[in-house]
Design a protein around this motif. Structure first.
Motif, PDB file in Angstrom:
ATOM      1  N   LEU A  39       1.211  -0.780   0.580  1.00 17.12           N
ATOM      2  CA  LEU A  39      -0.179  -0.153   0.112  1.00 17.12           C
ATOM      3  C   LEU A  39       1.080   0.831  -0.228  1.00 17.12           C
ATOM      4  N   ASP A  40       1.904   1.173   0.516  1.00  9.77           N
ATOM      5  CA  ASP A  40       2.862   2.298   1.052  1.00  9.77           C
ATOM      6  C   ASP A  40       3.820   2.741  -0.485  1.00  9.77           C
ATOM      7  N   ARG A  41       3.835   1.872  -1.172  1.00  8.85           N
ATOM      8  CA  ARG A  41       4.365   1.230  -2.920  1.00  8.85           C
ATOM      9  C   ARG A  41       3.204   2.196  -3.820  1.00  8.85           C
ATOM     10  N   PHE A  42       1.989   1.834  -3.644  1.00  8.99           N
ATOM     11  CA  PHE A  42       1.322   2.490  -4.319  1.00  8.99           C
ATOM     12  C   PHE A  42       1.423   3.896  -4.099  1.00  8.99           C
ATOM     13  N   SER A  43       0.652   3.997  -2.753  1.00  6.51           N
ATOM     14  CA  SER A  43       0.561   5.404  -2.851  1.00  6.51           C
ATOM     15  C   SER A  43       2.092   6.209  -2.962  1.00  6.51           C
ATOM     16  N   HIS A  44       3.257   6.448  -2.796  1.00  2.00           N
ATOM     17  CA  HIS A  44       4.169   6.913  -2.892  1.00  2.00           C
ATOM     18  C   HIS A  44       4.415   7.367  -4.245  1.00  2.00           C
ATOM     19  N   ALA A  45       3.666   5.638  -5.519  1.00  2.00           N
ATOM     20  CA  ALA A  45       3.976   5.994  -7.166  1.00  2.00           C
ATOM     21  C   ALA A  45       2.445   7.060  -7.223  1.00  2.00           C
ATOM     22  N   HIS A  46       1.203   7.093  -6.519  1.00  2.75           N
ATOM     23  CA  HIS A  46       0.769   7.260  -7.696  1.00  2.75           C
ATOM     24  C   HIS A  46      -0.650   8.555  -5.757  1.00  2.75           C
ATOM     25  N   PRO A  47       0.518   9.331  -5.254  1.00  3.32           N
ATOM     26  CA  PRO A  47      -0.020  10.101  -4.623  1.00  3.32           C
ATOM     27  C   PRO A  47      -1.527  10.751  -4.921  1.00  3.32           C
ATOM     28  N   ASP A  48      -1.782  10.567  -5.374  1.00  3.83           N
ATOM     29  CA  ASP A  48      -3.685  11.292  -5.263  1.00  3.83           C
ATOM     30  C   ASP A  48      -4.291  10.142  -5.096  1.00  3.83           C
ATOM     31  N   ALA A  49      -4.635   8.778  -5.744  1.00  2.00           N
ATOM     32  CA  ALA A  49      -5.278   8.078  -5.013  1.00  2.00           C
ATOM     33  C   ALA A  49      -5.310   7.614  -4.019  1.00  2.00           C
ATOM     34  N   LEU A  50      -5.955   6.660  -3.508  1.00  2.21           N
ATOM     35  CA  LEU A  50      -6.145   6.131  -2.131  1.00  2.21           C
ATOM     36  C   LEU A  50      -5.930   4.785  -1.720  1.00  2.21           C
ATOM     37  N   ALA A  51      -5.645   4.895  -1.194  1.00  2.00           N
ATOM     38  CA  ALA A  51      -5.240   3.255  -0.711  1.00  2.00           C
ATOM     39  C   ALA A  51      -5.070   3.150   0.632  1.00  2.00           C
ATOM     40  N   ILE A  52      -6.216   1.755   0.679  1.00  2.00           N
ATOM     41  CA  ILE A  52      -6.703   1.667   2.214  1.00  2.00           C
ATOM     42  C   ILE A  52      -6.521   0.069   2.635  1.00  2.00           C
ATOM     43  N   ARG A  53      -5.593   0.508   4.051  1.00  2.00           N
ATOM     44  CA  ARG A  53      -5.369  -1.061   3.800  1.00  2.00           C
ATOM     45  C   ARG A  53      -7.076  -2.387   4.922  1.00  2.00           C
ATOM     46  N   ALA A  54      -7.349  -2.996   4.124  1.00  2.00           N
ATOM     47  CA  ALA A  54      -8.511  -3.456   3.951  1.00  2.00           C
ATOM     48  C   ALA A  54      -8.533  -4.743   4.142  1.00  2.00           C
ATOM     49  N   ASP A  55      -9.202  -5.812   5.156  1.00  2.27           N
ATOM     50  CA  ASP A  55      -9.314  -7.767   4.720  1.00  2.27           C
ATOM     51  C   ASP A  55     -10.498  -7.631   3.838  1.00  2.27           C
ATOM     52  N   VAL A  56     -11.020  -7.848   2.838  1.00  2.00           N
ATOM     53  CA  VAL A  56     -12.339  -7.958   2.352  1.00  2.00           C
ATOM     54  C   VAL A  56     -12.616  -9.408   2.953  1.00  2.00           C
ATOM     55  N   THR A  57     -12.051 -10.139   3.793  1.00  2.00           N
ATOM     56  CA  THR A  57     -12.801 -10.931   4.247  1.00  2.00           C
ATOM     57  C   THR A  57     -13.993 -10.664   5.472  1.00  2.00           C
ATOM     58  N   SER A  58     -13.159  -9.162   5.805  1.00  5.00           N
ATOM     59  CA  SER A  58     -13.965  -8.971   7.001  1.00  5.00           C
ATOM     60  C   SER A  58     -15.012  -8.044   7.032  1.00  5.00           C
ATOM     61  N   PRO A  59     -15.620  -8.445   7.237  1.00  8.25           N
ATOM     62  CA  PRO A  59     -17.211  -7.412   7.529  1.00  8.25           C
ATOM     63  C   PRO A  59     -16.969  -6.148   7.807  1.00  8.25           C
ATOM     64  N   GLU A  60     -16.107  -5.962   9.293  1.00  5.69           N
ATOM     65  CA  GLU A  60     -15.631  -4.299  10.099  1.00  5.69           C
ATOM     66  C   GLU A  60     -14.840  -4.048   9.269  1.00  5.69           C
ATOM     67  N   ALA A  61     -14.044  -4.781   7.709  1.00  9.12           N
ATOM     68  CA  ALA A  61     -12.828  -4.029   7.535  1.00  9.12           C
ATOM     69  C   ALA A  61     -13.750  -3.177   6.440  1.00  9.12           C
ATOM     70  N   ARG A  62     -14.622  -4.573   5.457  1.00 13.11           N
ATOM     71  CA  ARG A  62     -15.789  -3.596   3.977  1.00 13.11           C
ATOM     72  C   ARG A  62     -16.361  -2.171   4.459  1.00 13.11           C
ATOM     73  N   ILE A  63     -16.644  -2.453   5.883  1.00  9.52           N
ATOM     74  CA  ILE A  63     -17.812  -1.643   5.863  1.00  9.52           C
ATOM     75  C   ILE A  63     -16.664  -0.613   6.240  1.00  9.52           C
ATOM     76  N   ALA A  64     -15.316  -0.345   7.127  1.00  8.86           N
ATOM     77  CA  ALA A  64     -14.764   0.654   7.322  1.00  8.86           C
ATOM     78  C   ALA A  64     -14.004   1.722   6.353  1.00  8.86           C
ATOM     79  N   MET A  65     -13.889   0.540   4.929  1.00  8.33           N
ATOM     80  CA  MET A  65     -13.221   0.636   4.003  1.00  8.33           C
ATOM     81  C   MET A  65     -14.456   2.100   3.289  1.00  8.33           C
ATOM     82  N   LEU A  66     -15.266   1.373   2.761  1.00 12.91           N
ATOM     83  CA  LEU A  66     -16.549   1.888   2.138  1.00 12.91           C
ATOM     84  C   LEU A  66     -16.919   3.586   3.109  1.00 12.91           C
ATOM     85  N   GLU A  67     -16.362   3.679   3.921  1.00 20.74           N
ATOM     86  CA  GLU A  67     -17.150   4.633   5.434  1.00 20.74           C
ATOM     87  C   GLU A  67     -15.552   5.573   4.208  1.00 20.74           C
TER      88      GLU A  67
END
Length: 239
Positions: A39-67
């Motif tokens: 995620l850090d490498r992605f953000s460094h290469a693409h600073p205008d994009a949004l990089a979110i740490r999330a495990d999509v198998t976790s319901p809580e993580a998915r909801i937090a990501m969408l927020e």
């Protein structure tokens, strides 16, 4: 207003190529992943994009990501269910063949279905849903039958969902890549298609509102399965 795109597993491989292709078209892109370093490498290469740490198998993580996406962009136009894993399992060898099976099924099948429901509930006016399955969704590989099973399941889900969402004007596109040159296939031999080429074919299929994006060797796979099913299944299953 910029088009907003969310890509799961978007920090490397096909997901990264799709993220870069959408950004090249002027879209605002959010990606998610489980590894902070990627995620850090992605953000460094693409600073205008949004990089979110999330495990999509976790319901809580998915909801937090969408927020986070709602707070940053206010809406979502395109959802790309790309995150997945490839696990070889030899059921003829004995032993603990089904180790971590629940995690494999959750990441490759259950999570995309759950995330689809959550995204549609929040943004019912979105433009498109993209599902990254595989040529193995149509012909299961001998060395990884559970991978073939979950990708076939996601293929079936996308097919039915396409009919459900058509009256709402939401395009459902399924991407069936062949063997692609990604970190996940680094130890796999054989002809590999570039991730950039897969992304280009996908965006063209999206623009043309096709049901499937079929890059490289998968381009003729549906036709060949009708014309010579036994031969093509033998060839594909052994790859």
């Amino acid at each position: 207003m910029k088009q907003v795109v969310l890509i799961t597993g978007g920090t490397q491989g096909i997901g990264l190529a799709l993220a870069e292709a959408f950004m090249a078209q002027g879209a605002a892109v959010a990606v998610c992943g489980r590894s902070q370093s990627t995620l850090d490498r992605f953000s460094h290469a693409h600073p205008d994009a949004l990089a979110i740490r999330a495990d999509v198998t976790s319901p809580e993580a998915r909801i937090a990501m969408l927020e986070v996406i709602a707070d940053r962009f206010g809406h979502l136009d395109i959802m790309v269910n790309n995150a997945g894993t490839f696990v070889e399992r030899d059921f003829a060898s004995g032993g603990d063949i089904t180790r971590d099976l629940e995690q494999e099924v959750a990441l490759n099948l259950t999570a995309p279905i759950q995330l689809t429901a959550e995204v549609l509930n929040r943004w019912p006016g979105m433009t498109a849903m993209i599902f990254v399955t595989s040529g193995y969704a149509l012909v299961s590989p001998t060395r990884a039958p559970t991978y073939g099973a979950v990708k076939a399941g996601l293929h079936g889900f996308a097919e039915g969902l396409r009919r459900q969402l058509a009256p709402m004007g939401i395009h459902v596109l399924e991407l069936l890549p062949p063997l692609v040159d990604t970190p996940m296939t680094a130890t796999t031999t054989g002809k590999k298609l570039s991730s950039a080429r897969v992304a280009a074919v996908t965006l063209k299929a999206l623009a043309l509102r096709r049901a499937m994006a079929l890059p490289g060797q998968t381009r003729l796979l549906p036709l060949m399965l009708r014309l010579a099913p036994a031969a093509i299944k033998h060839i594909v299953a052994e790859t």
